[in-house]
Design a protein around this motif. Structure first.
Motif, mmCIF file in Angstrom:
data_model
loop_
_atom_site.group_PDB
_atom_site.id
_atom_site.type_symbol
_atom_site.label_atom_id
_atom_site.label_comp_id
_atom_site.label_asym_id
_atom_site.label_seq_id
_atom_site.Cartn_x
_atom_site.Cartn_y
_atom_site.Cartn_z
ATOM 1 N N UNK A 1 -13.649 43.211 30.245
ATOM 2 C CA UNK A 1 -14.544 43.574 30.277
ATOM 3 C C UNK A 1 -13.674 45.243 29.547
ATOM 4 N N UNK A 2 -13.017 46.226 30.126
ATOM 5 C CA UNK A 2 -12.068 47.009 29.679
ATOM 6 C C UNK A 2 -11.744 46.750 27.915
ATOM 7 N N UNK A 3 -11.089 46.022 28.011
ATOM 8 C CA UNK A 3 -10.282 45.533 27.099
ATOM 9 C C UNK A 3 -10.776 45.452 25.839
ATOM 10 N N UNK A 4 -11.715 44.253 26.205
ATOM 11 C CA UNK A 4 -12.774 42.910 25.403
ATOM 12 C C UNK A 4 -13.798 44.685 24.470
ATOM 13 N N UNK A 5 -13.794 45.520 25.445
ATOM 14 C CA UNK A 5 -14.816 46.356 25.345
ATOM 15 C C UNK A 5 -14.320 47.079 24.214
ATOM 16 N N UNK A 6 -13.197 47.482 24.275
ATOM 17 C CA UNK A 6 -11.980 48.520 23.477
ATOM 18 C C UNK A 6 -11.999 47.322 21.960
ATOM 19 N N UNK A 7 -11.985 46.648 21.888
ATOM 20 C CA UNK A 7 -11.833 45.685 21.080
ATOM 21 C C UNK A 7 -13.550 45.812 19.771
ATOM 22 N N UNK A 8 -14.043 45.820 20.158
ATOM 23 C CA UNK A 8 -15.112 45.691 19.736
ATOM 24 C C UNK A 8 -15.731 46.977 19.403
ATOM 25 N N UNK A 9 -15.615 47.285 20.071
ATOM 26 C CA UNK A 9 -15.519 48.962 19.650
ATOM 27 C C UNK A 9 -14.502 49.622 18.298
ATOM 28 N N UNK A 10 -13.598 48.731 18.197
ATOM 29 C CA UNK A 10 -12.630 49.106 17.219
ATOM 30 C C UNK A 10 -12.842 47.909 15.709
ATOM 31 N N UNK A 11 -14.115 47.318 15.997
ATOM 32 C CA UNK A 11 -14.026 46.507 14.869
ATOM 33 C C UNK A 11 -15.535 46.197 14.742
ATOM 34 N N UNK A 12 -16.146 47.575 14.900
ATOM 35 C CA UNK A 12 -17.502 47.120 14.851
ATOM 36 C C UNK A 12 -18.980 47.715 15.817
ATOM 37 N N UNK A 13 -18.700 47.355 16.503
ATOM 38 C CA UNK A 13 -19.690 48.434 17.778
ATOM 39 C C UNK A 13 -19.981 47.722 19.334
ATOM 40 N N UNK A 14 -19.763 48.351 19.178
ATOM 41 C CA UNK A 14 -20.111 47.367 21.635
ATOM 42 C C UNK A 14 -21.573 47.507 21.767
ATOM 43 N N UNK A 15 -22.157 47.030 22.453
ATOM 44 C CA UNK A 15 -23.489 46.877 23.767
ATOM 45 C C UNK A 15 -23.157 46.214 24.958
ATOM 46 N N UNK A 16 -23.636 46.574 25.407
ATOM 47 C CA UNK A 16 -23.645 45.704 26.596
ATOM 48 C C UNK A 16 -24.162 44.155 25.730
ATOM 49 N N UNK A 17 -24.974 44.493 25.117
ATOM 50 C CA UNK A 17 -26.285 42.967 24.651
ATOM 51 C C UNK A 17 -25.382 42.459 23.293
ATOM 52 N N UNK A 18 -24.107 42.284 23.386
ATOM 53 C CA UNK A 18 -23.763 42.591 21.841
ATOM 54 C C UNK A 18 -22.957 40.879 22.519
ATOM 55 N N UNK A 19 -24.006 39.916 20.843
ATOM 56 C CA UNK A 19 -23.976 39.102 21.405
ATOM 57 C C UNK A 19 -22.097 38.241 20.949
ATOM 58 N N UNK A 20 -21.573 36.837 22.165
ATOM 59 C CA UNK A 20 -19.902 36.707 21.986
ATOM 60 C C UNK A 20 -21.090 35.342 21.625
ATOM 61 N N UNK A 21 -19.327 34.875 20.600
ATOM 62 C CA UNK A 21 -19.068 33.340 20.562
ATOM 63 C C UNK A 21 -18.277 32.972 21.183
ATOM 64 N N UNK A 22 -18.187 32.091 22.528
ATOM 65 C CA UNK A 22 -16.921 32.572 23.460
ATOM 66 C C UNK A 22 -17.255 30.740 23.668
ATOM 67 N N UNK A 23 -15.727 30.490 23.279
ATOM 68 C CA UNK A 23 -15.290 28.952 22.865
ATOM 69 C C UNK A 23 -14.083 28.577 24.451
ATOM 70 N N UNK A 24 -13.838 27.779 24.387
ATOM 71 C CA UNK A 24 -12.834 27.162 25.596
ATOM 72 C C UNK A 24 -12.121 26.209 24.205
#
Length: 134
Positions: free
Chosen positions: A104-127
Motif C-alpha cells: 500500500x505504501x509503495x503503490x500509493x507513492x507510485x499513484x501519487x507520482x503518476x496522477x493522484x491517489x485516493x483510497x477509492x482510486x479504481x484499479x485494474x488488477x491483473x494476475x
C-alpha cells in the motif's frame, strides 16, 4: 529468440511497467524470476489512453525500459476494484513487498507520482502466468 517474438505472438499487448528505468528493470526481473505474478494500474490511465482493459487469456509482451522484449505472460484473472479493496493475497502476488502495508505504501507513492491517489482510486488488477523469458 526475441527477434521473432512479435511474429510468434501477433495479438500480444505491450507491457510497460514502472515510471522509471530503475523501477521498470526491477519489475522485469521479478516477472522473469516468477516472483511477480500480478500487477495493477489505475483505471483512469486506461480510459485516458483509450486502451482496452486486459482480459483473461490475453498475451502480454513485457518490455524493458528501452522497449526491448523481456518476457511473455498470459493474463489469468482481471478485476476492477478500488485501491482500498486490494487483498493481501493480491498485494503479495505483486512480488514487490512482503506485506500488504508495504504494498500500500509503495503503490500509493507510485499513484501519487503518476496522477493522484485516493483510497477509492479504481484499479485494474491483473494476475498472470509467465509463459516465456526472452
Amino acid at each position: 529468440m526475441t527477434g521473432d517474438v512479435w511474429a510468434r505472438y501477433p495479438h500480444a499487448i505491450r507491457g510497460e511497467y514502472g515510471d522509471s528505468e530503475a523501477l521498470c528493470e526491477h519489475l522485469v526481473d521479478l516477472i522473469c524470476a516468477g516472483t511477480k505474478t500480478a500487477t495493477c494500474g489505475a483505471l483512469r490511465d486506461y480510459e485516458a489512453e483509450g486502451s482496452a482493459i486486459p482480459a483473461p487469456g490475453d498475451i502480454e509482451i513485457v518490455l524493458h525500459w528501452d522497449d526491448t522484449p523481456a518476457a511473455v505472460v498470459e493474463m489469468t484473472d482481471v478485476t476492477v476494484q478500488p485501491f482500498h479493496a486490494v487483498t493481501e493475497d493480491f498485494a503479495l502476488a505483486e512480488g514487490e513487498n512482503d506485506s500488504h502495508a508495504g504494498w500500500a505504501t509503495g503503490h500509493r507513492a507510485y499513484f501519487e507520482r503518476t496522477g493522484g491517489w485516493s483510497p477509492d482510486l479504481m484499479l485494474v488488477c491483473q494476475r498472470f502466468k509467465l509463459i516465456e523469458v526472452l
